[in-house]
Scaffold this motif. Sequence first.
Motif, PDB file in Angstrom:
ATOM      1  N   THR A 235     -66.406   4.251 -34.280  1.00  0.00           N
ATOM      2  CA  THR A 235     -65.043   4.615 -33.854  1.00  0.00           C
ATOM      3  C   THR A 235     -65.087   5.791 -32.889  1.00  0.00           C
ATOM      4  O   THR A 235     -65.641   6.842 -33.216  1.00  0.00           O
ATOM      5  CB  THR A 235     -64.177   4.991 -35.080  1.00  0.00           C
ATOM      6  OG1 THR A 235     -64.224   3.900 -35.999  1.00  0.00           O
ATOM      7  CG2 THR A 235     -62.734   5.251 -34.679  1.00  0.00           C
ATOM      8  N   GLY A 236     -64.516   5.608 -31.697  1.00  0.00           N
ATOM      9  CA  GLY A 236     -64.465   6.692 -30.720  1.00  0.00           C
ATOM     10  C   GLY A 236     -63.048   7.179 -30.482  1.00  0.00           C
ATOM     11  O   GLY A 236     -62.817   8.260 -29.951  1.00  0.00           O
ATOM     12  N   GLU A 237     -62.068   6.333 -30.883  1.00  0.00           N
ATOM     13  CA  GLU A 237     -60.654   6.679 -30.632  1.00  0.00           C
ATOM     14  C   GLU A 237     -59.790   5.855 -31.584  1.00  0.00           C
ATOM     15  O   GLU A 237     -60.090   4.685 -31.839  1.00  0.00           O
ATOM     16  CB  GLU A 237     -60.315   6.342 -29.180  1.00  0.00           C
ATOM     17  CG  GLU A 237     -58.912   6.716 -28.759  1.00  0.00           C
ATOM     18  CD  GLU A 237     -58.643   6.380 -27.281  1.00  0.00           C
ATOM     19  OE1 GLU A 237     -57.555   6.747 -26.806  1.00  0.00           O
ATOM     20  OE2 GLU A 237     -59.502   5.748 -26.635  1.00  0.00           O
ATOM     21  N   ARG A 238     -58.762   6.497 -32.121  1.00  0.00           N
ATOM     22  CA  ARG A 238     -57.822   5.761 -32.969  1.00  0.00           C
ATOM     23  C   ARG A 238     -56.427   5.880 -32.350  1.00  0.00           C
ATOM     24  O   ARG A 238     -55.911   6.977 -32.173  1.00  0.00           O
ATOM     25  CB  ARG A 238     -57.822   6.349 -34.389  1.00  0.00           C
ATOM     26  CG  ARG A 238     -56.787   5.682 -35.289  1.00  0.00           C
ATOM     27  CD  ARG A 238     -56.981   6.052 -36.732  1.00  0.00           C
ATOM     28  NE  ARG A 238     -58.172   5.405 -37.266  1.00  0.00           N
ATOM     29  CZ  ARG A 238     -58.673   5.666 -38.472  1.00  0.00           C
ATOM     30  NH1 ARG A 238     -58.115   6.565 -39.239  1.00  0.00           N
ATOM     31  NH2 ARG A 238     -59.735   5.027 -38.907  1.00  0.00           N
ATOM     32  N   ARG A 282     -65.765   4.244 -27.902  1.00  0.00           N
ATOM     33  CA  ARG A 282     -65.503   5.210 -26.829  1.00  0.00           C
ATOM     34  C   ARG A 282     -65.230   4.489 -25.513  1.00  0.00           C
ATOM     35  O   ARG A 282     -65.919   3.534 -25.194  1.00  0.00           O
ATOM     36  CB  ARG A 282     -66.731   6.122 -26.650  1.00  0.00           C
ATOM     37  CG  ARG A 282     -66.768   7.216 -27.686  1.00  0.00           C
ATOM     38  CD  ARG A 282     -68.133   7.864 -27.850  1.00  0.00           C
ATOM     39  NE  ARG A 282     -68.171   8.550 -29.132  1.00  0.00           N
ATOM     40  CZ  ARG A 282     -68.298   7.927 -30.304  1.00  0.00           C
ATOM     41  NH1 ARG A 282     -68.432   6.625 -30.345  1.00  0.00           N
ATOM     42  NH2 ARG A 282     -68.289   8.603 -31.431  1.00  0.00           N
ATOM     43  N   GLY A 283     -64.224   4.986 -24.780  1.00  0.00           N
ATOM     44  CA  GLY A 283     -63.904   4.364 -23.487  1.00  0.00           C
ATOM     45  C   GLY A 283     -62.919   5.231 -22.735  1.00  0.00           C
ATOM     46  O   GLY A 283     -62.188   6.006 -23.353  1.00  0.00           O
ATOM     47  N   ASP A 284     -62.881   5.098 -21.411  1.00  0.00           N
ATOM     48  CA  ASP A 284     -62.031   5.981 -20.607  1.00  0.00           C
ATOM     49  C   ASP A 284     -60.586   5.518 -20.525  1.00  0.00           C
ATOM     50  O   ASP A 284     -59.686   6.314 -20.307  1.00  0.00           O
ATOM     51  CB  ASP A 284     -62.593   6.100 -19.175  1.00  0.00           C
ATOM     52  CG  ASP A 284     -63.937   6.792 -19.170  1.00  0.00           C
ATOM     53  OD1 ASP A 284     -64.155   7.616 -20.087  1.00  0.00           O
ATOM     54  OD2 ASP A 284     -64.766   6.504 -18.289  1.00  0.00           O
ATOM     55  N   HIS A 285     -60.348   4.194 -20.665  1.00  0.00           N
ATOM     56  CA  HIS A 285     -58.948   3.753 -20.494  1.00  0.00           C
ATOM     57  C   HIS A 285     -58.519   2.789 -21.592  1.00  0.00           C
ATOM     58  O   HIS A 285     -57.781   1.828 -21.347  1.00  0.00           O
ATOM     59  CB  HIS A 285     -58.745   3.149 -19.090  1.00  0.00           C
ATOM     60  CG  HIS A 285     -59.875   2.276 -18.643  1.00  0.00           C
ATOM     61  ND1 HIS A 285     -60.061   1.007 -19.127  1.00  0.00           N
ATOM     62  CD2 HIS A 285     -60.878   2.515 -17.753  1.00  0.00           C
ATOM     63  CE1 HIS A 285     -61.138   0.479 -18.557  1.00  0.00           C
ATOM     64  NE2 HIS A 285     -61.657   1.365 -17.734  1.00  0.00           N
ATOM     65  N   ASN A 286     -58.987   3.047 -22.832  1.00  0.00           N
ATOM     66  CA  ASN A 286     -58.587   2.202 -23.967  1.00  0.00           C
ATOM     67  C   ASN A 286     -57.068   2.139 -24.113  1.00  0.00           C
ATOM     68  O   ASN A 286     -56.483   1.068 -24.267  1.00  0.00           O
ATOM     69  CB  ASN A 286     -59.157   2.748 -25.281  1.00  0.00           C
ATOM     70  CG  ASN A 286     -60.681   2.703 -25.308  1.00  0.00           C
ATOM     71  OD1 ASN A 286     -61.287   1.997 -24.524  1.00  0.00           O
ATOM     72  ND2 ASN A 286     -61.279   3.455 -26.216  1.00  0.00           N
ATOM     73  N   LEU A 287     -56.453   3.326 -24.072  1.00  0.00           N
ATOM     74  CA  LEU A 287     -55.007   3.415 -24.310  1.00  0.00           C
ATOM     75  C   LEU A 287     -54.234   2.608 -23.270  1.00  0.00           C
ATOM     76  O   LEU A 287     -53.319   1.847 -23.603  1.00  0.00           O
ATOM     77  CB  LEU A 287     -54.576   4.888 -24.296  1.00  0.00           C
ATOM     78  CG  LEU A 287     -53.117   5.170 -24.652  1.00  0.00           C
ATOM     79  CD1 LEU A 287     -52.766   4.647 -26.037  1.00  0.00           C
ATOM     80  CD2 LEU A 287     -52.824   6.661 -24.575  1.00  0.00           C
ATOM     81  N   ILE A 288     -54.624   2.740 -22.002  1.00  0.00           N
ATOM     82  CA  ILE A 288     -53.929   2.025 -20.919  1.00  0.00           C
ATOM     83  C   ILE A 288     -54.040   0.512 -21.136  1.00  0.00           C
ATOM     84  O   ILE A 288     -53.054  -0.225 -21.039  1.00  0.00           O
ATOM     85  CB  ILE A 288     -54.529   2.417 -19.540  1.00  0.00           C
ATOM     86  CG1 ILE A 288     -54.235   3.898 -19.270  1.00  0.00           C
ATOM     87  CG2 ILE A 288     -53.964   1.548 -18.424  1.00  0.00           C
ATOM     88  CD1 ILE A 288     -55.039   4.498 -18.144  1.00  0.00           C
ATOM     89  N   SER A 306     -52.913   9.146 -29.835  1.00  0.00           N
ATOM     90  CA  SER A 306     -54.313   8.733 -29.719  1.00  0.00           C
ATOM     91  C   SER A 306     -55.146   9.923 -30.148  1.00  0.00           C
ATOM     92  O   SER A 306     -54.902  11.043 -29.710  1.00  0.00           O
ATOM     93  CB  SER A 306     -54.610   8.384 -28.270  1.00  0.00           C
ATOM     94  OG  SER A 306     -56.006   8.439 -28.061  1.00  0.00           O
ATOM     95  N   ARG A 307     -56.117   9.715 -31.041  1.00  0.00           N
ATOM     96  CA  ARG A 307     -56.926  10.857 -31.447  1.00  0.00           C
ATOM     97  C   ARG A 307     -58.406  10.492 -31.527  1.00  0.00           C
ATOM     98  O   ARG A 307     -58.774   9.338 -31.738  1.00  0.00           O
ATOM     99  CB  ARG A 307     -56.440  11.436 -32.769  1.00  0.00           C
ATOM    100  CG  ARG A 307     -56.586  10.519 -33.960  1.00  0.00           C
ATOM    101  CD  ARG A 307     -56.331  11.289 -35.261  1.00  0.00           C
ATOM    102  NE  ARG A 307     -56.469  10.471 -36.447  1.00  0.00           N
ATOM    103  CZ  ARG A 307     -57.621  10.130 -37.000  1.00  0.00           C
ATOM    104  NH1 ARG A 307     -58.758  10.493 -36.447  1.00  0.00           N
ATOM    105  NH2 ARG A 307     -57.656   9.400 -38.109  1.00  0.00           N
TER     106      ARG A 307
END
Length: 325
Positions: A235-238, A282-288, A306-307
Motif C-alpha cells: 500500500t502506497g496510498e489510501r 505508489r504512483g504519481d497520479h492515482n487520485l486523478i 488521500s493519505r
Amino acid sequence: MDGHTNGTASAVAVSKLVKRYGDMVALDYFDLDVRQGEIFGLLGPNGSGKTTAINCMLALLTFDEGTVRVFGERITPTSYALKRRIGIVPQNVAVFNELTVEENIDYFCSLYVPDKEKRHALVKEALDFVGLADYRKYRPAKLSGGLLRRLNIACGIAHRPDLIFFDEPTVAVDPQSRNAILEGIQRLNRKGATVIYTSHYMEEVEQICDRILIMDHGRHLALGTADELKAMIDTGERISIETDDLGGHADAADATLERLRALPFVIGADYDGHELTVNCRRGDHNLIDVLQLLERDGTNIGHLSSRQPTLNDVFLELTGTALRD
C-alpha cells in the motif's frame, strides 16, 4: 527527530534468543540490536513476546538458547554493575502507596545509589525532571493517573541510567501528560540515554523513535525507520471518497467497483454504501485516475481524502492484526 546514533556501538545485542514455556515458544530465534544513543521502538500485538524479550534482556528470565549482551557484556542475574546502568519504567505503575512521592523516588534510587548525599541531589533532579516538585509530599493515592505515570518514570530514572526501558508508559493518560512524558523521554535521550520503547500508540512511536522493530509470534518481522517500514508494504496510498451514488445509480456500484479494481495500480477497492476506499500502490497520479473513472461513471463526489500509509497499515499488513487488537 534527533538522528544521533553514534556509529555501531551496541547498547543491547540479542542473538537467536529462544524461550519456551512447555510446548509454547515465546521467543523463536529472536534477534535485536539497539545502538547506543537511539530511541528504539519495539512493537508487537499482545502476546507477541515483547515483555518476554524485555525480561530476558534484563536477566529477569532465563532462556533456552541464544545470547544477550548489554554494552558489550553478557548480562546475568548477578551482573550488578551492569544492572546499575539500566532503568525500567514498567507498564503497571509500581510504587509504594504508604510512601510519599519523594520517598518513593528515594527508595528506588537507593537500590542503585547507597550514598545519601548523592541521592538527595538525584531525587531532586528526578522530581524537577517529571514536574512533580510541588507534589513531593503527596502520597500516590492523591495523584491523578497522569501524575502517577510521571512518578513511575521518576522512580525508574532517578539513578541516571545509560539504558532505559519504557514499557507502554502513556497507557490511559490525558493528552497533556502524554506530551510531557514523550518530551521527557526525548530529553533523557538528548542527555545521552539509550531508550527502548514499547507502545500501542503508533503515532507516538513514529514521533520519537529512530528505528522500529516489529515482532510477532516471538520472531523479528521487520526493522527500519518509520519511512523504511512504510516502503516495505504494497500500500502506497489510501484514497477515501464519500459518495451515496457510486456509478451514478444504485445498480451501477458493483460495475464501477470492478472497473476500479481493474486499474493496474489498485490493490483493493471497497464501498459500504456511503464511503469508497481505494488502496493503491505508489504512483504519481492515482487520485486523478480514480476521479476520472468515477466522473465517467456519473458518481457524485463528496468529501475526499488521500493519505500515505501509516505505521498501523504496515503493522496490519505484516502481522494480519491491528496493533490495538
